[in-house]
Design a protein around this motif. Structure first.
Motif, PDB file in Angstrom:
ATOM      1  N   GLN A 111      51.503  27.876  49.478  1.00  0.00           N
ATOM      2  CA  GLN A 111      52.191  27.033  50.464  1.00  0.00           C
ATOM      3  C   GLN A 111      52.344  27.764  51.793  1.00  0.00           C
ATOM      4  N   ILE A 112      52.714  29.024  51.736  1.00  0.00           N
ATOM      5  CA  ILE A 112      52.848  29.814  52.965  1.00  0.00           C
ATOM      6  C   ILE A 112      51.500  29.918  53.676  1.00  0.00           C
ATOM      7  N   MET A 113      50.448  30.149  52.915  1.00  0.00           N
ATOM      8  CA  MET A 113      49.112  30.244  53.511  1.00  0.00           C
ATOM      9  C   MET A 113      48.711  28.917  54.142  1.00  0.00           C
ATOM     10  N   ARG A 114      48.984  27.821  53.448  1.00  0.00           N
ATOM     11  CA  ARG A 114      48.619  26.498  53.977  1.00  0.00           C
ATOM     12  C   ARG A 114      49.393  26.204  55.269  1.00  0.00           C
ATOM     13  N   ARG A 115      50.692  26.521  55.270  1.00  0.00           N
ATOM     14  CA  ARG A 115      51.485  26.325  56.490  1.00  0.00           C
ATOM     15  C   ARG A 115      50.923  27.166  57.635  1.00  0.00           C
ATOM     16  N   SER A 116      50.481  28.379  57.315  1.00  0.00           N
ATOM     17  CA  SER A 116      49.969  29.293  58.332  1.00  0.00           C
ATOM     18  C   SER A 116      48.742  28.712  59.042  1.00  0.00           C
ATOM     19  N   ILE A 117      47.918  27.967  58.296  1.00  0.00           N
ATOM     20  CA  ILE A 117      46.701  27.394  58.910  1.00  0.00           C
ATOM     21  C   ILE A 117      46.867  25.928  59.270  1.00  0.00           C
ATOM     22  N   GLY A 118      48.071  25.375  59.028  1.00  0.00           N
ATOM     23  CA  GLY A 118      48.324  23.995  59.411  1.00  0.00           C
ATOM     24  C   GLY A 118      47.791  22.967  58.432  1.00  0.00           C
ATOM     25  N   ALA A 119      47.541  23.363  57.199  1.00  0.00           N
ATOM     26  CA  ALA A 119      47.045  22.426  56.185  1.00  0.00           C
ATOM     27  C   ALA A 119      48.218  21.661  55.570  1.00  0.00           C
TER      28      ALA A 119
END
Length: 168
Positions: free
Chosen positions: A147-155
């Motif tokens: 989730q943190i990774m997805r938020r980081s790339i705007g997914a």
């Protein structure tokens, strides 16, 4: 002995000899059959033992294949992560989440390796059963990292799929 007794003794000995030879033949056949059955039992036991060893070796081989595949995937992901870091595309939040996940994975792996080597647990929570519970619960940390990774790339947020214990 008189002349009539000798033929009777010879006839008696002939009859007894015939009967004894039949009994001895039967006894020898029983002994041979018993040896044959014992040999067959030993051979079946050896075949079962060989089959168990072969099945165990197959399970271990399959585990090694999966572990090797996962290790190669892990190596590949580290390489991708290195490229992302070099390009400045990774945020501190992502690094903290990844570090937390990797520390957890490494700790569980270390416990399993020690237990496999016969080394007794060092701390609370280091039994096979407790590590399995931690592995199952670790799914939440992996989901949080993603989730943190997805938020980081705007997914957008992922659709949550919670695995059952047999899928782990």
């Amino acid at each position: 002995m008189d002349s009539t007794a000798v033929p009777l003794v010879i006839a008696f000995l002939g009859i007894v000899g015939t009967l004894v030879s039949g009994l001895m033949t039967q006894r020898l056949a029983e002994m041979a059959k018993s040896k044959e059955l014992d040999h067959s039992d030993r051979q079946r036991a050896e075949e079962r033992q060989y089959e168990r060893k072969r099945a165990l070796a197959e399970v271990v081989r399959a585990c090694y294949v999966k572990l090797n595949t996962a290790s190669l995937g892990y190596h590949s992901e580290l390489n991708h992560f290195w490229h992302a870091l070099r390009a400045g595309r990774v945020t501190d939040d992502v690094l903290a989440a990844v570090d937390k996940v990797h520390r957890g994975l490494n700790r569980m792996y270390g416990v399993l390796k020690r237990l496999d080597s016969g080394i007794p647990p060092h701390r609370e929570g280091e039994s096979l059963e407790q590590v399995h519970t931690q592995i199952v619960a670790f799914w939440n940390q992996l989901a949080e990292m993603r989730q943190i990774m997805r938020r980081s790339i705007g997914a957008p947020p992922p659709i949550l799929v919670i695995p059952t214990e047999d899928k782990l």
